[in-house]
Design a protein around this motif. Structure first.
Motif, PDB file in Angstrom:
ATOM      1  N   ARG A 256       6.266 -11.093 -10.418  1.00  0.00           N
ATOM      2  CA  ARG A 256       5.630 -10.305 -11.488  1.00  0.00           C
ATOM      3  C   ARG A 256       4.351  -9.643 -10.990  1.00  0.00           C
ATOM      4  N   GLU A 257       3.545 -10.392 -10.243  1.00  0.00           N
ATOM      5  CA  GLU A 257       2.305  -9.834  -9.697  1.00  0.00           C
ATOM      6  C   GLU A 257       2.614  -8.638  -8.792  1.00  0.00           C
ATOM      7  N   PHE A 258       3.585  -8.797  -7.891  1.00  0.00           N
ATOM      8  CA  PHE A 258       3.931  -7.711  -6.978  1.00  0.00           C
ATOM      9  C   PHE A 258       4.476  -6.500  -7.738  1.00  0.00           C
ATOM     10  N   GLN A 259       5.275  -6.749  -8.782  1.00  0.00           N
ATOM     11  CA  GLN A 259       5.794  -5.643  -9.593  1.00  0.00           C
ATOM     12  C   GLN A 259       4.655  -4.891 -10.275  1.00  0.00           C
ATOM     13  N   GLU A 260       3.710  -5.627 -10.854  1.00  0.00           N
ATOM     14  CA  GLU A 260       2.573  -5.009 -11.529  1.00  0.00           C
ATOM     15  C   GLU A 260       1.703  -4.210 -10.568  1.00  0.00           C
TER      16      GLU A 260
END
Length: 130
Positions: free
Chosen positions: A83-87
């Motif tokens: 999720r962090e990388f996607q954001e």
């Protein structure tokens, strides 16, 4: 465990400044050092993992991407990392999927601007080891 060595992978990149920006902005790393005004080498780090990004070195060979495998210590953290990388807009090659070689282990693959791949492994959330 010995303190004799300090290991850091080296990734060949075309443009050190662009690579450092990507690792810092998209993958949450922090610049540790670089080789000067127009760096041909720099180091970035995140939570004890340091990676050298180099454009002026003989090795690794140009055009041959490197692969770095990282195992997360805390179960269930891989989904949060995804999720962090996607954001952050990272280049996710493969979202979390269960590997064939170990039940309950997930894999996430992220690519940098030069095709180098970081593979993250972690246990599924709520799964008991063993």
């Amino acid at each position: 465990m010995s303190d004799e060595f300090y290991a850091r992978p080296m990734f060949r990149v075309r443009d050190v400044e662009r690579a450092v920006a990507y690792y810092c902005e998209r993958l949450g790393f922090v610049r540790s050092w670089d080789s000067g005004d127009q760096p041909v080498m720099a180091q970035v780090g995140r939570n004890g993992l340091d990676v050298i990004l180099a454009s002026g070195s003989v090795t690794p060979r140009a055009g041959v991407p490197a692969v770095l495998c990282l195992s997360l210590h805390e179960p269930g953290n891989l989904e949060a990392l995804q999720r962090e990388f996607q954001e952050r807009g990272a280049r996710i090659v493969a979202t979390c999927f269960e590997v064939a070689w170990q039940e309950g282990t997930l894999q996430l693959e992220v690519e940098d601007l030069d095709g180098n791949v970081l593979i993250f492994w972690g246990e599924e959330r709520g799964r008991q080891p063993g």
